[in-house]
Motif scaffolding. Structure first.
Motif, short mmCIF file in Angstrom:
data_model
loop_
_atom_site.label_atom_id
_atom_site.label_comp_id
_atom_site.label_asym_id
_atom_site.label_seq_id
_atom_site.Cartn_x
_atom_site.Cartn_y
_atom_site.Cartn_z
N UNK A 126 -6.35 -9.15 7.13
CA UNK A 126 -5.57 -7.94 7.41
C UNK A 126 -4.18 -8.33 7.88
N UNK A 127 -3.19 -7.68 7.32
CA UNK A 127 -1.81 -8.02 7.63
C UNK A 127 -1.01 -6.75 7.89
N UNK A 128 -0.31 -6.68 9.01
CA UNK A 128 0.52 -5.52 9.36
C UNK A 128 1.98 -5.84 9.09
N UNK A 129 2.63 -4.98 8.29
CA UNK A 129 4.04 -5.19 7.94
C UNK A 129 4.88 -4.03 8.50
N UNK A 130 5.75 -4.28 9.50
CA UNK A 130 6.58 -3.21 10.05
C UNK A 130 7.74 -2.87 9.11
N UNK A 131 8.04 -1.60 9.01
CA UNK A 131 9.17 -1.15 8.18
C UNK A 131 9.82 0.05 8.87
N UNK A 132 10.96 -0.23 9.50
CA UNK A 132 11.66 0.78 10.30
C UNK A 132 10.73 1.35 11.38
N UNK A 133 10.42 2.62 11.30
CA UNK A 133 9.59 3.24 12.34
C UNK A 133 8.11 3.26 11.99
N UNK A 134 7.77 2.75 10.83
CA UNK A 134 6.39 2.78 10.38
C UNK A 134 5.80 1.37 10.28
N UNK A 135 4.49 1.33 10.20
CA UNK A 135 3.78 0.07 9.99
C UNK A 135 2.86 0.23 8.78
N UNK A 136 2.93 -0.75 7.88
CA UNK A 136 2.10 -0.72 6.68
C UNK A 136 1.06 -1.84 6.79
N UNK A 137 -0.18 -1.47 6.45
CA UNK A 137 -1.28 -2.44 6.57
C UNK A 137 -1.73 -2.86 5.18
N UNK A 138 -1.79 -4.18 4.99
CA UNK A 138 -2.21 -4.75 3.71
C UNK A 138 -3.35 -5.74 3.94
N UNK A 139 -4.06 -6.01 2.85
CA UNK A 139 -5.06 -7.07 2.88
C UNK A 139 -4.68 -8.12 1.85
N UNK A 140 -4.75 -9.39 2.26
CA UNK A 140 -4.43 -10.50 1.34
C UNK A 140 -5.54 -11.54 1.40
N UNK A 141 -5.67 -12.28 0.34
CA UNK A 141 -6.70 -13.33 0.26
C UNK A 141 -6.43 -14.40 1.31
N UNK A 142 -7.43 -14.74 2.11
CA UNK A 142 -7.25 -15.74 3.17
C UNK A 142 -6.99 -17.13 2.59
N UNK A 143 -7.55 -17.42 1.41
CA UNK A 143 -7.30 -18.72 0.78
C UNK A 143 -5.82 -18.85 0.41
N UNK A 144 -5.26 -17.77 -0.15
CA UNK A 144 -3.84 -17.78 -0.50
C UNK A 144 -2.98 -17.95 0.74
N UNK A 145 -3.36 -17.31 1.82
CA UNK A 145 -2.58 -17.37 3.06
C UNK A 145 -2.55 -18.78 3.64
N UNK A 146 -3.66 -19.52 3.48
CA UNK A 146 -3.75 -20.83 4.13
C UNK A 146 -3.40 -22.00 3.21
N UNK A 147 -3.75 -21.89 1.91
CA UNK A 147 -3.54 -23.06 1.04
C UNK A 147 -2.85 -22.75 -0.28
N UNK A 148 -2.64 -21.48 -0.58
CA UNK A 148 -1.99 -21.06 -1.83
C UNK A 148 -2.76 -21.47 -3.08
N UNK A 149 -4.04 -21.80 -2.93
CA UNK A 149 -4.83 -22.20 -4.11
C UNK A 149 -5.44 -21.01 -4.82
N UNK A 150 -5.21 -19.81 -4.30
CA UNK A 150 -5.67 -18.58 -4.94
C UNK A 150 -4.52 -17.57 -4.85
N UNK A 151 -4.49 -16.61 -5.76
CA UNK A 151 -3.41 -15.62 -5.75
C UNK A 151 -3.60 -14.65 -4.57
N UNK A 152 -2.54 -13.91 -4.19
CA UNK A 152 -2.61 -13.07 -2.97
C UNK A 152 -3.62 -11.92 -3.03
N UNK A 153 -3.80 -11.31 -4.21
CA UNK A 153 -4.69 -10.15 -4.32
C UNK A 153 -4.28 -9.06 -3.33
N UNK A 154 -3.01 -8.93 -3.09
CA UNK A 154 -2.51 -8.00 -2.07
C UNK A 154 -2.80 -6.55 -2.43
N UNK A 155 -3.27 -5.78 -1.44
CA UNK A 155 -3.59 -4.37 -1.65
C UNK A 155 -3.46 -3.64 -0.31
#
Length: 544
Positions: free
Chosen positions: A338-367
């Motif tokens: 789970x990843x929180x991205x602030x944008x001005x007065x709002x916060x957007x929450x996304x989910x990304x692949x943990x493998x991509x986050x740590x080793x980049x051996x898989x694509x982000x699959x961001x949603x």
């Protein structure tokens, strides 16, 4: 010239294994017999209080007052021991013989067993060398026989679903009419149910323990103390035992709360070795439906599954996020972060692949979290609708004339699941050979092994559910399908929450391009029921 006067000590022992001889072997009786014997012999003089081990087996010499007796011997305070009979001294053939034939003679200790007419000072060495070991062997055999009878009696009770433990599990108490029957303890059973409910709602185990302490709920140990039970444990760290992570975890993992009595988890190797050791789970005695359950089987299995997953909460949160422990990358099968991205007065929450986050051996699959929630909510609604329609079809089948109705083949389902379990177990066993032969590398070995283990566990759980459902089949052929009822109870939900996910969803797979696959629980049961219904396609078309 007067003869030597021996400084004499009396030794008495009694244990529960003495059975119906408790009266004649009582400590008072033993002491009286020994004192009477000493009073009739001028060469014996009592120099200390009797050494008494009350409640200790004669199999081992690890007895507190026998140790004190040995200390007195080493200090030279006594040089004669008097016992009622040899069985009071020892029921261990080898160790008893070692003391009588080697240790006591070397230390110059006179030993007298009154009822056995044995006195090491006046006895016939040739006769004693045969009679005394024989008597010790008889005493040893008696103890072995008693031990086997007790073990057999306990095993029979365990297999009959009778509770043989010293203390009832938290949430239960022993029936006043039958000490081997567990009944619900209304004073604390609600706290057991609350623990399961809080975990289903996303509370971490640590937070559950903290909440119980804040509410002033007595921990299992303190509750026993409040009820007057003499009980202690190594888990207590202060003057008052609080709820801890371990205490809550033990409740969440204990099958007793679904009516399963699992006993014989620990034991001693034999009657001479008193060290209690854990047994392999295959040796446990398990009986289903032994008593009233406090939580449903479905809830217990849902909690069991989630406890194997990452359910960590951030320090400032009481509850886990909605999808915590449910989202996985559809490609690498690792958890989504789970990843929180602030944008001005709002916060957007996304989910990304943990493998991509740590080793980049898989694509982000961001949603985005919002997109996941919307898609999952719609998919659950659609699945519930399918299950409801399936139930309607089953009801139509039940209304068909009996000669047109085929029995719902549980045996075939069980055979199929057992076959699949065996197949995956063989595949799992072959993995090491494939690794040794260089067919797969180490990372592939662990990936395949984990995958096969998960499949085997899922099939085993499905097998248990089918067997349980088969038992619940009624004589008319209609079937009580708990999983159908489970889906139907969420038919009118208006928002997604963790309870719905815990009840209906096994996992959610996220692929690239925002594609989502929901793996529902009871997929095997759903598929088998669907196949059964499709077998009546023609009959249902006519009936419709």
């Amino acid at each position: 010239m007067p003869g030597k006067v021996y400084r004499t000590a009396i030794y008495c022992r009694l244990s529960r294994e003495d059975g119906d001889k408790v009266e004649s072997n009582s400590i008072a009786s033993q002491r009286a017999i020994c004192e009477d014997y000493i009073a009739r012999h001028d060469d014996l003089e009592i120099v200390c209080e009797p050494f008494v081990d009350d409640g200790y087996s004669g199999v081992s010499f690890n007895r507190p007052n026998f140790k004190k007796l040995e200390d007195a011997i080493r200090k030279g305070a006594i040089d004669c021991i008097v016992v009622k009979d040899l069985s009071r001294f020892s029921r261990n053939y080898i160790d008893g013989g070692r003391y009588l034939e080697k240790i006591f003679p070397q230390l110059g200790i006179r030993f007298i067993a009154v009822n056995d007419a044995y006195d090491s000072l006046t006895g016939d060495p040739q006769s004693d060398s045969f009679v005394i070991p024989f008597k010790n062997l008889i005493n040893d055999s008696y103890c072995k026989d008693i031990s086997m009878k007790i073990r057999s009696s306990l095993e029979v009770k365990q297999k009959n679903g009778e509770f043989v433990g010293a203390f009832a599990p938290y949430g239960y108490k022993k029936s006043p009419d039958n000490k081997n029957q567990l009944i619900v303890d209304g004073a604390v059973s609600e706290y057991v149910q609350m623990i399961f409910a809080m975990y289903k709602d996303g509370f971490s185990i640590g937070r559950i323990a903290a909440r119980l302490n804040q509410m002033g709920v007595l921990s299992p140990m303190e509750y026993k103390h409040s009820a007057g039970v003499k009980f202690d444990t190594v888990f207590k760290t202060g003057d008052t035992a609080k709820w801890t992570y371990k205490a809550v975890q033990r409740i969440l993992t204990n099958e007793v709360y679904i009516g399963v009595l699992a006993q014989g988890k620990r034991g001693t190797p034999n009657y001479k070795v008193r060290v209690v050791q854990p047994k392999d789970e295959t040796e446990w005695v398990k009986v289903e439906g032994a008593h009233e359950s406090l939580v449903s089987y479905e809830d217990f299995m849902a909690v069991k599954t989630m406890m194997k997953r990452d359910m960590r909460c951030s320090p400032d949160q009481d509850e886990a996020h909605l999808f915590s422990g449910f989202l996985f990358c559809g490609d690498c099968q690792q958890s989504m972060t789970r990843k929180t991205v602030p944008s001005k007065t709002k916060k957007y929450i996304y989910y990304v692949c943990s493998t991509n986050k740590h080793s980049r051996t898989c694509s982000p699959h961001s949603i985005s979290a919002k997109e996941v929630e919307e898609k999952v909510f719609r998919a659950i609604h659609d699945q519930i609708e399918l299950v409801v329609n399936l139930e309607k079809a089953l009801e139509m089948i039940e209304r068909l004339p009996s000669q047109n109705r085929k029995a719902f083949n549980y045996e075939a389902q069980i055979a199929k699941l057992e076959e699949e379990i065996e197949r995956y177990q063989k595949l799992k066993l072959r993995l090491y050979e494939d690794l040794s032969d260089g067919i797969i590398d180490k990372s592939e070995y662990f990936e395949f092994r984990n995958s096969y283990t998960k499949i085997i566990e899922e099939k085993q759980e499905a097998l248990l559910r089918v067997k349980k459902e088969m038992k619940q089949s009624v004589t008319t052929g209609a079937t009580e399908r708990n999983w159908v009822t489970l889906f139907k109870q969420y038919e009118n939900i208006e928002e997604l929450n963790r309870r719905v996910l815990m009840a209906l969803v096994d996992r959610i797979l996220i692929y690239e391009d925002h594609a989502i696959e929901i793996v529902f629980k009871y997929k095997d049961e759903y598929q088998q029921t669907l196949e059964y219904v499709l077998g009546y396609a023609d009959e249902l078309a006519v009936a419709g």
